[in-house]
Design a protein around this motif. Sequence first.
Motif, PDB file in Angstrom:
ATOM      1  N   GLU A  58       0.826  -1.205   0.000  1.00 57.57           N
ATOM      2  CA  GLU A  58       0.000   0.000   0.000  1.00 57.57           C
ATOM      3  C   GLU A  58       0.865   1.261   0.000  1.00 57.57           C
ATOM      4  O   GLU A  58       0.587   2.226  -0.727  1.00 57.57           O
ATOM      5  N   LYS A  59       1.936   1.262   0.791  1.00 58.75           N
ATOM      6  CA  LYS A  59       2.780   2.456   0.882  1.00 58.75           C
ATOM      7  C   LYS A  59       3.575   2.668  -0.405  1.00 58.75           C
ATOM      8  O   LYS A  59       3.772   3.799  -0.849  1.00 58.75           O
ATOM      9  N   LEU A  60       4.040   1.589  -1.003  1.00 59.25           N
ATOM     10  CA  LEU A  60       4.711   1.723  -2.298  1.00 59.25           C
ATOM     11  C   LEU A  60       3.734   2.210  -3.365  1.00 59.25           C
ATOM     12  O   LEU A  60       4.116   2.955  -4.276  1.00 59.25           O
TER      13      LEU A  60
ATOM     14  N   HIS B 173      17.538 -12.370 -16.972  1.00 55.57           N
ATOM     15  CA  HIS B 173      16.313 -13.098 -16.619  1.00 55.57           C
ATOM     16  C   HIS B 173      15.899 -12.795 -15.183  1.00 55.57           C
ATOM     17  O   HIS B 173      14.722 -12.476 -14.918  1.00 55.57           O
ATOM     18  N   THR B 174      16.853 -12.877 -14.246  1.00 56.38           N
ATOM     19  CA  THR B 174      16.540 -12.640 -12.838  1.00 56.38           C
ATOM     20  C   THR B 174      16.050 -11.222 -12.608  1.00 56.38           C
ATOM     21  O   THR B 174      15.099 -10.986 -11.846  1.00 56.38           O
ATOM     22  N   SER B 175      16.682 -10.255 -13.256  1.00 52.34           N
ATOM     23  CA  SER B 175      16.263  -8.863 -13.100  1.00 52.34           C
ATOM     24  C   SER B 175      14.849  -8.649 -13.623  1.00 52.34           C
ATOM     25  O   SER B 175      14.051  -7.913 -13.004  1.00 52.34           O
ATOM     26  N   THR B 176      14.508  -9.287 -14.729  1.00 50.89           N
ATOM     27  CA  THR B 176      13.163  -9.135 -15.289  1.00 50.89           C
ATOM     28  C   THR B 176      12.116  -9.754 -14.380  1.00 50.89           C
ATOM     29  O   THR B 176      11.023  -9.186 -14.187  1.00 50.89           O
ATOM     30  N   ILE B 177      12.425 -10.907 -13.819  1.00 49.69           N
ATOM     31  CA  ILE B 177      11.505 -11.543 -12.866  1.00 49.69           C
ATOM     32  C   ILE B 177      11.288 -10.639 -11.660  1.00 49.69           C
ATOM     33  O   ILE B 177      10.158 -10.456 -11.177  1.00 49.69           O
ATOM     34  N   PHE B 178      12.376 -10.064 -11.149  1.00 50.06           N
ATOM     35  CA  PHE B 178      12.260  -9.143 -10.015  1.00 50.06           C
ATOM     36  C   PHE B 178      11.362  -7.955 -10.372  1.00 50.06           C
ATOM     37  O   PHE B 178      10.528  -7.522  -9.559  1.00 50.06           O
ATOM     38  N   SER B 179      11.516  -7.422 -11.571  1.00 43.73           N
ATOM     39  CA  SER B 179      10.707  -6.282 -12.008  1.00 43.73           C
ATOM     40  C   SER B 179       9.232  -6.651 -12.073  1.00 43.73           C
ATOM     41  O   SER B 179       8.357  -5.865 -11.682  1.00 43.73           O
ATOM     42  N   LEU B 180       8.938  -7.860 -12.572  1.00 46.79           N
ATOM     43  CA  LEU B 180       7.544  -8.311 -12.638  1.00 46.79           C
ATOM     44  C   LEU B 180       6.930  -8.434 -11.250  1.00 46.79           C
ATOM     45  O   LEU B 180       5.791  -7.995 -11.008  1.00 46.79           O
TER      46      LEU B 180
ATOM     47  N   ILE C 298       3.435  -6.444  -6.734  1.00 45.93           N
ATOM     48  CA  ILE C 298       3.270  -5.893  -5.383  1.00 45.93           C
ATOM     49  C   ILE C 298       2.623  -4.512  -5.446  1.00 45.93           C
ATOM     50  O   ILE C 298       1.725  -4.181  -4.651  1.00 45.93           O
ATOM     51  N   LEU C 299       3.059  -3.717  -6.401  1.00 42.08           N
ATOM     52  CA  LEU C 299       2.466  -2.392  -6.570  1.00 42.08           C
ATOM     53  C   LEU C 299       0.998  -2.492  -6.965  1.00 42.08           C
ATOM     54  O   LEU C 299       0.161  -1.687  -6.517  1.00 42.08           O
TER      55      LEU C 299
ATOM     56  N   PRO D 189       2.451 -12.937  -8.424  1.00 42.32           N
ATOM     57  CA  PRO D 189       3.852 -13.175  -8.057  1.00 42.32           C
ATOM     58  C   PRO D 189       4.161 -14.636  -7.782  1.00 42.32           C
ATOM     59  O   PRO D 189       5.282 -15.098  -8.043  1.00 42.32           O
ATOM     60  N   ILE D 190       3.167 -15.383  -7.293  1.00 39.20           N
ATOM     61  CA  ILE D 190       3.392 -16.813  -7.032  1.00 39.20           C
ATOM     62  C   ILE D 190       3.610 -17.562  -8.336  1.00 39.20           C
ATOM     63  O   ILE D 190       4.556 -18.355  -8.475  1.00 39.20           O
TER      64      ILE D 190
END
Length: 716
Positions: free
Chosen positions: A484-486, A605-612, A617-618, A639-640
């Motif tokens: 919520e805060k993000l 790949h890892t960075s893109t997953i993190f971005s998704l 979350i947002l 996210p799951i």
Amino acid sequence: MLVSALLTSVGINLGICILFFTLYSILRKQPGNIHVYAPRLIAEGKSVLSDHFNIESLLPSAGWVQRAWQPSEEDLLSTSGLDAVVLIRVFIFSLRVFSFAGIIGIFILLPVNYSGSQLSIDFSDLPNESVDIFSISNVDNGSKRLWIHFCAVYVFTGVVCFLLYYEYKHISSKRITYFYASKPQPHQFTLLVSGIPSSAGKSFNDSVESFFTEFHPITYLSHIMVRRTNKIRNLIRDGNRLYKRLVNLKSKDPAHKKYTRDGFLGLFGRKVDLVDHHEKKLEDLEDNVRMEQLSVSLTGEELPAAFVSFKSRYGAAVALHIQQSTNPTEWVMEQAPEPHDVYWPFFSASFMQRWVFKLVVFVACFILTLLFLIPVVFVQGLTNLQQLETYMPFLKGILTITFVSEIITGYLPSLILQLFLKVVPPIMKILSSMQGHISNSRILMSACKKVLWFTIWNIFFANVLSGSALSQFSIILDPKTIPEKLAVAVPAQASFFIAYVVTSGWSGISSELFRMIPLICDFIRRHCSCSSDDEFVVPSIPYHSEIAKILFFGLLGITYFFLAPLILPFLLVYYCLGYIIYRNQFLNVYEPKFETGGKFWPIVHTSTIFSLILMHILAVGLFALKELPLASSLCIPLPIVTLLFNDYCRKRFLPIFAAYPAECLIKKDREDQNDAAMTEFLDKLVTAYLDPSLLPMQNSSDVEGYHSPLLHSRDV
């Protein structure tokens, strides 16, 4: 940020891009700049200096764009290696992702945002309205239109995952194909063995010989012990500096001799000719190097590490993946890098020193992160005129000028951050070299991760936190409120990041083409230095900084896809420019210094997953904030599912990047059995990993050979 301030920033950076492109198209045609804009072509003998004047050389042209577009991926693979292909594939992947995102964002989400009424809008004075009117913040709370954003998040996630899978599969197959097409390489047959146990009355060399003869009698070929040679490297470094100084002295007018005193700091003692003095010192230093080399070769200190070579790739792979001893800390195996990629200073540090260095690096990264908050907080102050007037009341009169305020809020903050970020990649490279990596390529991969996460934290999260009500630490104390805060903080910084993409992205990528710093350095070298015109080094692309920058822009695009889709066209322009410019640079400027076989892609790949996941979350927090709890709850599975997809990709493709499968190794070994050149290759393999500081050196004190290095290492 006002719409007018954003337009001012866009106009300034667009002007800079056009200026750089125009200057590049003119300067690249000038014979004197060939070392700057085509060093690789000179090294390959494909370009020569020409003094022929042509009026067309003073007119800008875009012919280089076509030449950069023409080579196929296979051409790029053969000339620049798989790492270059991976970098270009990152641009292709990003273009595909954000072209799809742009269609949805610009033609669907942006009109929905603009037609909202959450923010009061004066359509007659649009330039003085906030950029937030184009973001999701303008959509009314509880509006059914928010379901359009919800659907966009789901569809976009599916498309990104599909493209990620396709690219991972494509690059994995390229890696296997590249391996099959390659000639036998020393690192494919060699392992670095560390943790060699000491035995009474037995040297490390004897221990390695007896161990591998006993346990790998069929596949073991030879080994080279690693010795402590840091003293020799220091002598060689001093010799190279002295030699360059001597070259400059001899290249000047011999009629004007320079003198110095041979005493302390050249202030005391008798007067001597400076050239003769340096020649004598150089000869003494070369004698010391030879004596140290002989001493190390005969009685030098052996380190508990060795490069062990095998007769086949499969034999090396078997030894690599099998625990060699009942004590797992002994006879530790890892794949050796290419001989010219070995980072030899690593071996001069003891285990305790490396352990301490790792701790120092961690502390240094933490301190650097804290120090970087200073420019971040300052930059956020610039984006808020009221806050700036409060802290600096003497600027109140200047800030009332419209154009000045637009530059300060729209252009200056991103420029300041970009300038501060310039020092981060070199620092991270130095810190990574202290961590004990055995090759320059691994140092760059480690530095790439550090630069990426440093950028994500300090440019994204630090700006979000310092630029909103989240400056307090309540978000850490209550993790449940993070979404919520993000959701409140991130959309509020949309205008800043749009300006950042324009400033750091557009201007940064065009400056890569223009190469201003190398151009200035080359001008000084040619006109203010006595160095030979033939002296130049073909640069290699700094993967650690470039890949991190591209991935950070990808994070901004994915994160703001449904929050502020106005960022998407600016990102598309950046990726289009980057695709053409880096193809041009690979063809004309950069030369590969090492080859990882595409190992940078798992970082992508890892960075893109993190971005998704960050986007998800947002979405959870924002839909809850917008009083649409059902949409917020339905976003929780995203996210799951994304993490499950990531886990599948790691199991399906990542092992191929860690090591080649037995199927490939055995097929390649069988091909080599019928190759007559294999015997000669194995003979050279015996000495391939000899420390360069122990190789024979060539006396270069003669002025006629000043274009050669002081110590010449032959290829083995």
